[in-house]
Design a protein around this motif. Structure first.
Motif, PDB file in Angstrom:
ATOM      1  N   SER A 135       0.808  -1.221   0.000  1.00  0.00           N
ATOM      2  CA  SER A 135       0.000   0.000   0.000  1.00  0.00           C
ATOM      3  C   SER A 135       0.841   1.269   0.000  1.00  0.00           C
ATOM      4  O   SER A 135       0.346   2.338  -0.340  1.00  0.00           O
ATOM      5  CB  SER A 135      -0.950   0.008   1.206  1.00  0.00           C
ATOM      6  N   VAL A 136       2.129   1.164   0.389  1.00  0.00           N
ATOM      7  CA  VAL A 136       2.991   2.352   0.392  1.00  0.00           C
ATOM      8  C   VAL A 136       4.134   2.225  -0.613  1.00  0.00           C
ATOM      9  O   VAL A 136       5.076   3.014  -0.596  1.00  0.00           O
ATOM     10  CB  VAL A 136       3.569   2.607   1.813  1.00  0.00           C
ATOM     11  N   THR A 137       4.050   1.234  -1.494  1.00  0.00           N
ATOM     12  CA  THR A 137       5.092   1.007  -2.495  1.00  0.00           C
ATOM     13  C   THR A 137       4.567   1.340  -3.886  1.00  0.00           C
ATOM     14  O   THR A 137       3.477   0.896  -4.252  1.00  0.00           O
ATOM     15  CB  THR A 137       5.551  -0.467  -2.470  1.00  0.00           C
ATOM     16  N   PRO A 138       5.291   2.116  -4.681  1.00  0.00           N
ATOM     17  CA  PRO A 138       4.845   2.404  -6.051  1.00  0.00           C
ATOM     18  C   PRO A 138       4.689   1.116  -6.848  1.00  0.00           C
ATOM     19  O   PRO A 138       5.424   0.142  -6.644  1.00  0.00           O
ATOM     20  CB  PRO A 138       5.993   3.259  -6.616  1.00  0.00           C
ATOM     21  N   ARG A 139       3.731   1.101  -7.771  1.00  0.00           N
ATOM     22  CA  ARG A 139       3.443  -0.098  -8.557  1.00  0.00           C
ATOM     23  C   ARG A 139       4.687  -0.637  -9.258  1.00  0.00           C
ATOM     24  O   ARG A 139       4.891  -1.843  -9.332  1.00  0.00           O
ATOM     25  CB  ARG A 139       2.366   0.219  -9.599  1.00  0.00           C
ATOM     26  N   GLU A 140       5.516   0.264  -9.760  1.00  0.00           N
ATOM     27  CA  GLU A 140       6.682  -0.200 -10.516  1.00  0.00           C
ATOM     28  C   GLU A 140       7.750  -0.821  -9.621  1.00  0.00           C
ATOM     29  O   GLU A 140       8.682  -1.461 -10.120  1.00  0.00           O
ATOM     30  CB  GLU A 140       7.290   0.958 -11.309  1.00  0.00           C
ATOM     31  N   LYS A 141       7.623  -0.673  -8.302  1.00  0.00           N
ATOM     32  CA  LYS A 141       8.615  -1.245  -7.388  1.00  0.00           C
ATOM     33  C   LYS A 141       8.068  -2.418  -6.579  1.00  0.00           C
ATOM     34  O   LYS A 141       8.750  -2.919  -5.673  1.00  0.00           O
ATOM     35  CB  LYS A 141       9.126  -0.151  -6.440  1.00  0.00           C
ATOM     36  N   ILE A 142       6.857  -2.847  -6.899  1.00  0.00           N
ATOM     37  CA  ILE A 142       6.260  -3.965  -6.164  1.00  0.00           C
ATOM     38  C   ILE A 142       7.083  -5.235  -6.346  1.00  0.00           C
ATOM     39  O   ILE A 142       7.298  -6.004  -5.408  1.00  0.00           O
ATOM     40  CB  ILE A 142       4.799  -4.179  -6.606  1.00  0.00           C
ATOM     41  N   GLY A 143       7.560  -5.462  -7.567  1.00  0.00           N
ATOM     42  CA  GLY A 143       8.360  -6.661  -7.824  1.00  0.00           C
ATOM     43  C   GLY A 143       9.599  -6.713  -6.950  1.00  0.00           C
ATOM     44  O   GLY A 143       9.947  -7.767  -6.400  1.00  0.00           O
ATOM     45  N   ALA A 144      10.297  -5.576  -6.810  1.00  0.00           N
ATOM     46  CA  ALA A 144      11.498  -5.528  -5.977  1.00  0.00           C
ATOM     47  C   ALA A 144      11.164  -5.812  -4.518  1.00  0.00           C
ATOM     48  O   ALA A 144      11.905  -6.503  -3.811  1.00  0.00           O
ATOM     49  CB  ALA A 144      12.181  -4.174  -6.114  1.00  0.00           C
ATOM     50  N   ALA A 145      10.016  -5.283  -4.060  1.00  0.00           N
ATOM     51  CA  ALA A 145       9.606  -5.510  -2.672  1.00  0.00           C
ATOM     52  C   ALA A 145       9.288  -6.984  -2.437  1.00  0.00           C
ATOM     53  O   ALA A 145       9.695  -7.578  -1.426  1.00  0.00           O
ATOM     54  CB  ALA A 145       8.387  -4.646  -2.342  1.00  0.00           C
ATOM     55  N   ILE A 146       8.558  -7.597  -3.374  1.00  0.00           N
ATOM     56  CA  ILE A 146       8.228  -9.018  -3.253  1.00  0.00           C
ATOM     57  C   ILE A 146       9.507  -9.861  -3.287  1.00  0.00           C
ATOM     58  O   ILE A 146       9.645 -10.851  -2.549  1.00  0.00           O
ATOM     59  CB  ILE A 146       7.283  -9.457  -4.376  1.00  0.00           C
ATOM     60  N   GLY A 147      10.465  -9.468  -4.128  1.00  0.00           N
ATOM     61  CA  GLY A 147      11.726 -10.195  -4.203  1.00  0.00           C
ATOM     62  C   GLY A 147      12.481 -10.158  -2.886  1.00  0.00           C
ATOM     63  O   GLY A 147      13.002 -11.174  -2.424  1.00  0.00           O
ATOM     64  N   ALA A 148      12.550  -8.990  -2.264  1.00  0.00           N
ATOM     65  CA  ALA A 148      13.247  -8.867  -0.986  1.00  0.00           C
ATOM     66  C   ALA A 148      12.551  -9.668   0.099  1.00  0.00           C
ATOM     67  O   ALA A 148      13.199 -10.350   0.911  1.00  0.00           O
ATOM     68  CB  ALA A 148      13.323  -7.390  -0.583  1.00  0.00           C
ATOM     69  N   TRP A 149      11.218  -9.623   0.109  1.00  0.00           N
ATOM     70  CA  TRP A 149      10.474 -10.375   1.122  1.00  0.00           C
ATOM     71  C   TRP A 149      10.632 -11.878   0.909  1.00  0.00           C
ATOM     72  O   TRP A 149      10.792 -12.638   1.870  1.00  0.00           O
ATOM     73  CB  TRP A 149       9.000  -9.978   1.060  1.00  0.00           C
ATOM     74  N   SER A 150      10.605 -12.323  -0.331  1.00  0.00           N
ATOM     75  CA  SER A 150      10.796 -13.740  -0.630  1.00  0.00           C
ATOM     76  C   SER A 150      12.178 -14.201  -0.194  1.00  0.00           C
ATOM     77  O   SER A 150      12.346 -15.315   0.317  1.00  0.00           O
ATOM     78  CB  SER A 150      10.609 -14.003  -2.131  1.00  0.00           C
ATOM     79  N   ALA A 151      13.170 -13.359  -0.399  1.00  0.00           N
ATOM     80  CA  ALA A 151      14.535 -13.705   0.016  1.00  0.00           C
ATOM     81  C   ALA A 151      14.619 -13.879   1.524  1.00  0.00           C
ATOM     82  O   ALA A 151      15.282 -14.794   2.026  1.00  0.00           O
ATOM     83  CB  ALA A 151      15.509 -12.630  -0.453  1.00  0.00           C
ATOM     84  N   ALA A 152      13.924 -13.022   2.275  1.00  0.00           N
ATOM     85  CA  ALA A 152      13.936 -13.137   3.736  1.00  0.00           C
ATOM     86  C   ALA A 152      13.293 -14.437   4.184  1.00  0.00           C
ATOM     87  O   ALA A 152      13.797 -15.124   5.082  1.00  0.00           O
ATOM     88  CB  ALA A 152      13.216 -11.942   4.362  1.00  0.00           C
TER      89      ALA A 152
END
Length: 468
Positions: A135-152
């Motif tokens: 909800s606080v991440t721009p649409r174009e950066k959602i993939g990067a956020a999901i990638g970081a969370w998946s890595a954790a």
């Protein structure tokens, strides 16, 4: 704390997005850590309660997984209705309390009850955290956020055995649970200090309580039946009752949700082709992924005779590869690029499983010539697929249903994973005196499942779009 609604075009602050991501990664780490960390402590727990049957004590392990899978879907709906920050804080507090209960458990019954409640609070925590991030991440950066969370999450699965072994050896098995308390409290303090907007859907009431109960109980029954089916017997009354009752409850909840004004299951999301495909892919790939993740340490222990710490070191190879490829996949900005990255990841994972089903992985240890390249290929493929599927699901969700949609996507993966673990148990039961044959058979079957996942990943998200 201010409650706001986030519109699709709202430009969130980069600082808030980064901080929210760190909090979500921390929450995801401890939630997924507790799926694996207790396995290594199980023998010590059994010695503490010698009067409890081993079949009963297995619920110390499976109870958490069952509750976690059962409550992910309703948890997302609650987070969207009540506010994601509020739900996140409540869930963190609950996780700390239930971890403390597990660590202080005077009897096996108390420990099992604590693990079930701990699984519920973990399920409440994860969708709220991810929904807050999205909800606080721009649409174009959602993939990067999901990638970081998946890595954790992937890192938690790998360090679980080593961390658990170290804690048990130094302080006893209760430390496995006590360690969660300061971590959860630190996340609570950090969240409160950041004063993030408590995003929620304006005017949205709590979901249908009858439907919510049916979803949670239905998923719990199905996952319990699948998880314990091999031990109880696939035709045993308990197994059949769980599967039948769970299926009927889920069917009833689905029918009720189609007409209810505030449904327990957000059935409207399933009308989205990209979201439906992402969930289908998560379910199918989850079966092969969970079976492979569990088989890895078992193989190193049973076939190559590795110690817990040596196994953790070997498993780190795949974890690091997954973290790298998850980060790369998160930077892809177009749907076609993500789709073909997912297919590539499935191909790498298939190649790894096919290779591990051969005599190359025999009774003699071959860390450098076999395990390391397989770990790099398999972990790399896993990181690509998980990130692509998570990004596809998140990108297809309206902002007001981020948590609900993520909760259902994670449920699909967990239920698929439960089937994968049941498949592992069934194959080993069919080869009780031939463990190496069982491993080779399992890897070959999982390779076939991965082919099906690749087919799902290759389907265009939007019908009739040649660029897709």
């Amino acid at each position: 704390m201010t409650e706001v609604s986030v519109r699709p075009g709202s430009p969130p602050a980069a600082k808030s997005a980064g901080r929210a991501l760190l909090l979500a990664c921390g929450a995801g780490f401890i939630a997924f850590l507790d799926l694996s960390v207790v396995n290594i402590a199980f023998p010590a727990i059994a010695r503490t309660y010698p009067g409890t049957a081993a079949t009963t004590l297995t619920w110390v392990v499976s109870g958490y997984a069952v509750a976690f899978a059962a409550f992910l879907t309703p948890a997302g709906r609650f987070a969207d209705a009540l506010g994601r920050v509020r739900m996140f804080l409540l869930a963190l507090a609950g996780f700390a309390l239930t971890s403390l209960l597990c660590g202080l458990a005077p009897t096996a019954g108390w420990l099992i009850a604590g693990r079930l409640l701990q699984g519920v609070t973990a399920a409440l925590m994860v969708p709220a955290a991810l929904g807050l991030v999205l909800s606080v991440t721009p649409r174009e950066k959602i993939g990067a956020a999901i990638g970081a969370w998946s890595a954790a999450g992937g890192f938690a699965a790998v360090v679980g055995p080593a961390l658990g072994g170290g804690l048990v050896e130094a302080f006893g098995w209760r430390a496995v649970f006590f360690i969660n308390v300061p971590v959860a409290l630190a996340l609570i303090v950090a969240t409160a200090r950041l004063a993030l907007p408590d995003t929620r859907t304006p005017g949205r009431a709590l979901p249908d309580p009858i439907g919510t109960a049916a979803v949670a109980l239905g998923l719990a029954a199905v996952v319990a039946g699948v998880t314990e089916g091999q031990r109880w017997g696939w035709t045993a009354p308990a197994t059949l009752a769980c599967l039948l009752l769970g299926g009927l409850l889920l069917l009833g909840a689905l029918i009720r949700s189609r007409t209810h004004h505030n449904p327990a299951i957000a059935v409207d999301l399933w009308r989205s082709r990209p979201y439906a495909l992402a969930n289908a892919g998560s379910f199918v790939f989850g079966a092969a992924m969970f079976a492979w993740l569990l088989a890895g340490p078992l193989f190193l222990d049973a076939i190559w005779g590795y110690s817990v710490l040596a196994s953790a070191g070997a498993l780190t190879i795949g974890a690091v590869a997954a973290m790298v490829t998850a980060t790369i996949a998160g930077r892809l900005t177009t749907a076609p690029a993500r789709r073909w990255a997912g297919v590539l990841g499935a191909a790498l994972f298939f190649a790894t499983l096919a290779w591990m089903s051969t005599g190359t992985f025999g009774p003699d240890p071959a860390l450098w010539s076999a395990w390391m390249p397989a770990g790099l290929l398999g972990g790399g493929g896993l990181g690509l697929v998980v990130t692509v599927l998570g990004t596809a699901a998140a990108s297809s969700l309206p902002p007001q249903q981020f948590a609900a949609g993520i909760g259902m996507n994670l449920t699909a993966r967990q239920v698929g994973g439960a089937l994968g673990v049941a498949l592992l148990a069934a194959i080993f039961a069919a080869h009780p005196d031939q463990p190496l044959t069982a491993f080779h058979t399992l890897f070959a079957v999982c390779a076939g499942i991965t082919v099906l996942a690749a087919v799902v990943l290759a389907i265009p998200a939007h019908a009739g779009s040649p660029e897709e």
